[in-house]
Design a protein around this motif. Structure first.
Motif, PDB file in Angstrom:
ATOM      1  N   ALA A 101     -50.641  23.042 -27.573  1.00  0.00           N
ATOM      2  CA  ALA A 101     -50.686  24.349 -28.022  1.00  0.00           C
ATOM      3  C   ALA A 101     -51.794  25.293 -27.496  1.00  0.00           C
ATOM      4  O   ALA A 101     -51.624  26.546 -27.643  1.00  0.00           O
ATOM      5  CB  ALA A 101     -50.839  23.582 -29.275  1.00  0.00           C
ATOM      6  N   ASP A 102     -52.248  25.166 -26.650  1.00  0.00           N
ATOM      7  CA  ASP A 102     -53.392  25.836 -26.266  1.00  0.00           C
ATOM      8  C   ASP A 102     -52.500  26.755 -25.132  1.00  0.00           C
ATOM      9  O   ASP A 102     -53.045  27.984 -24.951  1.00  0.00           O
ATOM     10  CB  ASP A 102     -54.404  25.417 -25.330  1.00  0.00           C
ATOM     11  N   ALA A 103     -51.918  25.785 -23.755  1.00  0.00           N
ATOM     12  CA  ALA A 103     -50.983  26.663 -23.395  1.00  0.00           C
ATOM     13  C   ALA A 103     -49.621  27.437 -24.241  1.00  0.00           C
ATOM     14  O   ALA A 103     -49.443  28.533 -23.750  1.00  0.00           O
ATOM     15  CB  ALA A 103     -50.087  26.206 -22.489  1.00  0.00           C
ATOM     16  N   LEU A 104     -49.042  27.301 -24.965  1.00  0.00           N
ATOM     17  CA  LEU A 104     -48.074  28.232 -26.380  1.00  0.00           C
ATOM     18  C   LEU A 104     -48.834  30.121 -25.909  1.00  0.00           C
ATOM     19  O   LEU A 104     -48.598  30.230 -25.886  1.00  0.00           O
ATOM     20  CB  LEU A 104     -47.744  27.621 -27.199  1.00  0.00           C
ATOM     21  N   ALA A 105     -50.202  28.898 -26.981  1.00  0.00           N
ATOM     22  CA  ALA A 105     -51.214  30.203 -26.798  1.00  0.00           C
ATOM     23  C   ALA A 105     -51.669  31.269 -26.330  1.00  0.00           C
ATOM     24  O   ALA A 105     -51.120  32.682 -26.643  1.00  0.00           O
ATOM     25  CB  ALA A 105     -52.176  30.198 -27.846  1.00  0.00           C
ATOM     26  N   ASP A 106     -51.706  30.738 -25.352  1.00  0.00           N
ATOM     27  CA  ASP A 106     -51.903  31.494 -24.201  1.00  0.00           C
ATOM     28  C   ASP A 106     -51.128  32.394 -23.460  1.00  0.00           C
ATOM     29  O   ASP A 106     -51.322  33.763 -23.222  1.00  0.00           O
ATOM     30  CB  ASP A 106     -53.077  30.607 -22.672  1.00  0.00           C
ATOM     31  N   ALA A 107     -49.451  31.939 -23.307  1.00  0.00           N
ATOM     32  CA  ALA A 107     -48.783  32.324 -22.761  1.00  0.00           C
ATOM     33  C   ALA A 107     -47.849  33.728 -23.631  1.00  0.00           C
ATOM     34  O   ALA A 107     -47.906  34.842 -23.072  1.00  0.00           O
ATOM     35  CB  ALA A 107     -47.445  31.018 -22.978  1.00  0.00           C
ATOM     36  N   VAL A 108     -48.881  33.263 -25.055  1.00  0.00           N
ATOM     37  CA  VAL A 108     -48.488  34.659 -26.056  1.00  0.00           C
ATOM     38  C   VAL A 108     -49.149  36.197 -25.853  1.00  0.00           C
ATOM     39  O   VAL A 108     -49.094  37.019 -25.520  1.00  0.00           O
ATOM     40  CB  VAL A 108     -47.878  34.349 -27.170  1.00  0.00           C
ATOM     41  N   VAL A 109     -50.822  35.204 -25.936  1.00  0.00           N
ATOM     42  CA  VAL A 109     -51.995  36.397 -25.910  1.00  0.00           C
ATOM     43  C   VAL A 109     -51.087  37.411 -24.335  1.00  0.00           C
ATOM     44  O   VAL A 109     -50.977  38.267 -24.629  1.00  0.00           O
ATOM     45  CB  VAL A 109     -53.014  35.514 -25.550  1.00  0.00           C
ATOM     46  N   ARG A 110     -51.193  37.091 -23.298  1.00  0.00           N
ATOM     47  CA  ARG A 110     -50.697  37.057 -22.246  1.00  0.00           C
ATOM     48  C   ARG A 110     -49.820  38.181 -21.818  1.00  0.00           C
ATOM     49  O   ARG A 110     -49.438  39.647 -21.404  1.00  0.00           O
ATOM     50  CB  ARG A 110     -50.295  35.884 -20.921  1.00  0.00           C
ATOM     51  N   LEU A 111     -48.364  38.213 -22.598  1.00  0.00           N
ATOM     52  CA  LEU A 111     -47.186  38.907 -22.863  1.00  0.00           C
ATOM     53  C   LEU A 111     -47.117  39.678 -23.368  1.00  0.00           C
ATOM     54  O   LEU A 111     -46.698  40.538 -23.158  1.00  0.00           O
ATOM     55  CB  LEU A 111     -45.711  37.604 -23.390  1.00  0.00           C
ATOM     56  N   LEU A 112     -47.934  39.716 -24.374  1.00  0.00           N
ATOM     57  CA  LEU A 112     -48.555  40.800 -25.604  1.00  0.00           C
ATOM     58  C   LEU A 112     -49.369  41.916 -24.681  1.00  0.00           C
ATOM     59  O   LEU A 112     -48.778  42.949 -25.318  1.00  0.00           O
ATOM     60  CB  LEU A 112     -48.670  40.078 -26.904  1.00  0.00           C
ATOM     61  N   ALA A 113     -49.987  41.502 -23.670  1.00  0.00           N
ATOM     62  CA  ALA A 113     -51.645  41.938 -23.407  1.00  0.00           C
ATOM     63  C   ALA A 113     -50.358  43.218 -22.219  1.00  0.00           C
ATOM     64  O   ALA A 113     -50.779  43.905 -21.854  1.00  0.00           O
ATOM     65  CB  ALA A 113     -51.844  41.947 -22.820  1.00  0.00           C
ATOM     66  N   ASP A 114     -48.935  42.356 -21.094  1.00  0.00           N
ATOM     67  CA  ASP A 114     -48.422  42.478 -20.614  1.00  0.00           C
ATOM     68  C   ASP A 114     -46.869  43.014 -20.508  1.00  0.00           C
ATOM     69  O   ASP A 114     -46.084  42.558 -20.606  1.00  0.00           O
ATOM     70  CB  ASP A 114     -48.107  41.537 -19.175  1.00  0.00           C
TER      71      ASP A 114
END
Length: 381
Positions: free
Chosen positions: A326-339
């Protein structure tokens, strides 16, 4: 590639096929309709054995095929009905594990003389004693089928390991989709209205689609949404689908005040994707995911678990994360939304990747070549 009708290689009589469908899987049902339409257009006689509700949804008869109601059951009456329908067929093609097992029973088990083709779209999921039963059914079907067509390389490998005599990779086309991406201007025109209806005006919209079952990973998705609550604005996660976990997931959403809405089964996924900023596929096990194909085709960046047939399907055109993390999923979404640059890159890669998938015509061509191989008379030496 567009196929044209050609004279039947079976003399004056057209090839007679029976397609057996359990009716419980949307992907296999859509594939059978697409396959029936393509075969009928090429002079093949097609009978579709499927529950009446599948006929109402997919209109197999509308393709020119003959539909016969056969319940999703392995009781003696249903098996006898299926046996009678297959008696005059040149070839029988079953789709999915349960439909294939009923067909094996109808054709006489190991003494099958009529060629039996099995398309394995995805693995059935179960736990405990039922998981053991599914493994028994798999072995029986794989060892009896003349040819097994696996939608992914993983399924082909499993079929061979389970005893299949002849297992081949046969990716299934996404019905109703060409290789041309959707019109960008039309998509932008529809977005504001759909987002307003979903309550996502002024905030990112994340979309997951699929039945609410354990293997889909929605518990992990809810875990991940806790990290997104610190974002400003807070993304809204929309989950389209129904299933046995609905009450459990809804309780978590309410108890933990998660930014998630369960909107039930929908038949407008293309519209939902047109409004989405990201598509999410947290499944622990997945074969040839329809959502992944729809997302890449619609130029929507995809975040998916690196599981099952997903890496083979999407290549480098999606953000893959370890399954059950779940942490990897959360981090990937945060990165994509900011990029936005990364999102744009994934959109372009998605269009290129989608262009490598087979069209409906190509899918029909591959299946028809297998039929011809199995029903051509053996030349005398």
């Amino acid at each position: 590639m567009t196929l044209v009708s050609s004279p039947s290689p079976h003399g004056q009589s057209p090839l007679r096929t029976v397609q057996v469908l359990g009716g419980g899987n949307a992907g296999s049902s859509a594939h059978v309709r697409s396959l029936a339409a393509g075969l009928v257009a090429r002079g093949v006689k097609v009978t579709v054995c499927a529950p009446a509700e599948a006929e109402r949804t997919y209109d197999f008869s509308g393709t020119g095929a003959h539909h016969v109601h056969v319940p999703r059951s392995s009781d003696p009456v249903s098996v006898a009905a299926l046996r009678a329908l297959c008696a005059d067929a040149d070839l029988v093609h079953a789709h999915g594990l349960h439909a294939s097992f009923r067909t094996v029973l109808a054709l006489g088990g190991r003494r099958v003389r009529t060629p039996l083709v099995v398309t394995w779209h995805n693995r059935a999921h179960a736990e405990g004693a039922r998981a053991h039963l599914l493994r028994v059914l798999e072995r029986r079907v794989m060892r009896t089928a003349t040819v097994v067509l696996g939608a992914t390389s993983e399924l082909v490998d499993r079929a061979r390991a389970t005893g299949a005599r002849d297992a081949r990779l046969a990716p299934v086309a996404l019905p109703g989709r060409s290789r041309r991406p959707p019109d960008a201007e039309e998509t932008e025109r529809r977005r504001p209205k759909i987002r307003a209806e979903l309550g996502a005006t002024g905030r990112p919209l994340l979309l997951a689609v699929g039945s609410l079952e354990r293997h889909r990973g929605y518990d992990l998705l809810l875990d991940a949404t806790r990290a997104w609550r610190r974002l400003d604005p807070v993304p809204l996660v929309i989950v389209a689908g129904e299933g046995p976990l609905r009450a459990e997931l809804q309780r978590r959403i309410e108890d933990e005040a998660l930014p998630v809405a369960l909107i039930g089964r929908r038949d407008d996924v293309s519209d939902l994707l047109a409004a989405a900023d990201l598509a999410l596929l947290p499944s622990r096990r997945e074969a040839r995911s329809v959502l992944a194909q729809e997302a890449l085709h619609a130029r929507v960046p995809l975040v998916a678990a690196d599981a099952g047939g997903i890496p083979e399907l999407v290549g480098d055109a999606a953000e893959l994360v370890p399954p059950a993390d779940a942490d990897a999923l959360a981090d990937a979404v945060v990165r994509l939304l900011a990029d936005p640059g990364r999102r744009g890159l994934l959109r372009e890669r998605g269009v290129r990747q989608a262009a490598t998938w087979p069209t409906e015509d190509e899918t029909v061509a591959q299946v028809l070549s297998v039929y011809d191989e199995l029903t051509q008379p053996t030349p005398l030496l």
